[in-house]
Design an enzyme around this catalytic site. Structure first.
Site, PDB file in Angstrom:
ATOM      1  N   GLN A   1       0.860  -1.184   0.000  1.00  0.00           N
ATOM      2  CA  GLN A   1       0.000   0.000   0.000  1.00  0.00           C
ATOM      3  C   GLN A   1       0.898   1.236   0.000  1.00  0.00           C
ATOM      4  OE1 GLN A   1      -2.022   1.518   3.577  1.00  0.00           O
ATOM      5  NE2 GLN A   1      -3.955   1.197   2.486  1.00  0.00           N
TER       6      GLN A   1
ATOM      7  N   TYR B   1      -4.957  10.969   3.994  1.00  0.00           N
ATOM      8  CA  TYR B   1      -3.549  11.044   3.592  1.00  0.00           C
ATOM      9  C   TYR B   1      -3.429  11.950   2.369  1.00  0.00           C
ATOM     10  CZ  TYR B   1      -3.196   7.174   6.854  1.00  0.00           C
ATOM     11  OH  TYR B   1      -3.268   6.398   7.977  1.00  0.00           O
TER      12      TYR B   1
ATOM     13  N   ARG C   1     -10.283  -6.592  10.486  1.00  0.00           N
ATOM     14  CA  ARG C   1     -10.352  -7.014  11.881  1.00  0.00           C
ATOM     15  C   ARG C   1     -10.658  -8.501  12.040  1.00  0.00           C
ATOM     16  NH1 ARG C   1     -14.381  -2.154  13.343  1.00  0.00           N
ATOM     17  NH2 ARG C   1     -14.916  -2.643  11.176  1.00  0.00           N
TER      18      ARG C   1
END
Length: 411
Positions: free
Chosen positions: A102, A179, A353
């Site tokens: 990423q 970001y 998760r």
């Protein structure tokens, strides 16, 4: 658009990459690259995802440069890390999985000590007061000029080429969550009056140039995915209408797949996770940070109640608007939930998760188990990244913290 009803265990081709099934381990900041080192702990974390059946495991936050980091304990795409990254990609490949880097630049969303940055003010779409910097004593940010924009495009290209050299099968450009690329896309951060600001089309000019150049550089050899926020999740930010325009723009530019996330790290974190971060009664030692947390609490929305596939409504609107491959992310916990997503026309499902809780979940589903993940969406795994052990589920335990001190390629 997807054709017919598919099994999540059917293979899928994303750009030049063939995946063994449709499960993607989404990027979740691991906190295992202590001091920026690609460690045995980080390598084992992703190896376990491949061993457990995930087709593609995404290494979170591979910074395009040292100044592009949000925290010190993150991977930087540079030649010094190449051998250790190759050891990690080899470990994933041994289990028949694929691995993605990423690629991210923090922009103004950085908490690096001032001694760790070459620039006095972090770069962003626009300058002025840096609300994120209230938490790290970086009160001002700098609007990128044309030369810096050109240089940043090249920075992403070099990072993608290094990912290819390191044995990654894919790169994921991070265009969400606040970001740098999303700072240009979002009206919350982009107040420019030039060709890079104003309408959503102009705000996407720089992110699209990054995507286009990365595709030119590595797109014949690596899958090029883009993760973006369908909405900013806060008043004054991008709505789902802008999210649809982003998806259309990515499709036109040629992204091999879009990963549909939501929200912003600072402005609307619950929109991302579908549930609140853990509350803490600990008072921060830094008074400025304490003030910032208190101010943020005044405008925080009521706690969301987690439910499976909590982003599906907005994701379906994106699905209806574009034909490009889409990966859904957002709270899948059961085989039935996964089947419902694929029946809605999505091509892959990204999970975070639930796989941190149990990396073997995919293998068990494939063997016929019909269980629901034991993940409770408590989000305590998010805060574990700051500990020596790195990100882990508090219910199932952590890896050995000592592994986060050893280079991945060490004997």
């Amino acid at each position: 658009m997807s054709e017919g009803r598919r099994s999540p265990f059917d293979p899928i081709t994303v750009g030049p990459l063939k995946l063994r099934n449709r499960f993607i381990k989404s990027a979740t900041n691991e906190g295992m690259a202590k001091g920026g080192l690609v460690t045995k702990g980080l390598s084992l974390f992703h190896e376990r995802m491949a061993e457990g059946g995930s087709a593609l495991s995404t290494v979170a936050y591979c910074a395009t440069s040292l100044d592009g980091r949000t925290f010190v304990d993150q991977v930087t795409m540079n030649r010094d890390s190449l051998a250790d990254m190759k050891s990690m990609t080899d470990a994933v490949h041994r289990h028949g999985g694929a691995i993605s880097a990423q690629l991210t630049h923090a922009g103004s969303f950085t908490f690096l000590p001032k001694t760790e940055m070459a620039t006095s003010r972090p770069l962003s779409a626009s300058g002025g007061f840096n609300k994120v910097g209230v938490l790290s004593n970086r009160f001002f940010k700098k609007a990128m000029n044309l030369a810096e924009i050109d240089s940043m495009v090249e920075e992403f290209v070099v990072a993608a080429l290094l990912a290819k050299e390191a044995g990654f099968d894919a790169v994921e450009l991070h265009m969400g969550h606040g970001y740098l690329l999303s700072q240009f896309a979002s009206p919350l951060y982009n107040k420019r009056k030039d060709e890079f600001g104003g309408t959503i089309k102009r705000r996407l000019k720089f992110p699209n140039e990054v995507l286009s150049r990365v595709l030119d550089a590595v797109g014949k050899d690596l899958a090029v995915l883009v993760k973006f926020s369908m909405t900013d999740g806060v008043k004054g930010g991008n709505s789902i209408e802008e999210g649809i325009e982003i998806a259309k723009s990515l499709e036109k530019t040629g992204a091999h797949m879009a990963v549909l996330s939501n929200g912003m790290n600072v402005d609307s974190i619950q929109e991302m996770f579908g549930s609140p971060l853990p509350k803490t009664s600990t008072k921060p030692a830094n008074a400025v940070i304490g003030l910032g947390m208190w101010l943020q609490s005044l405008t925080a929305p009521p706690d969301k109640q987690f439910h499976e596939n909590y982003l599906q409504d907005n994701a379906q609107k994106i699905r209806a608007a574009v034909n490009m491959p889409l990966a859904y992310i957002g709270g899948a916990k059961s085989k039935q939930g996964v089947d419902n997503i694929l029946a809605g026309g999505f091509d892959a499902i990204a999970m975070g998760r639930a796989l941190i809780h149990d990396p073997q979940l995919i293998n068990r589903w494939k063997s016929g188990a019909d269980e629901t993940s034991g993940c409770t969406a408590c989000n305590r795994c998010v805060t574990m990244m700051y500990l020596p052990t790195g990100t882990h589920c508090v219910l199932t335990g952590a890896q050995d913290a000592e592994l986060n001190k050893i280079p991945a390629g060490a004997a």
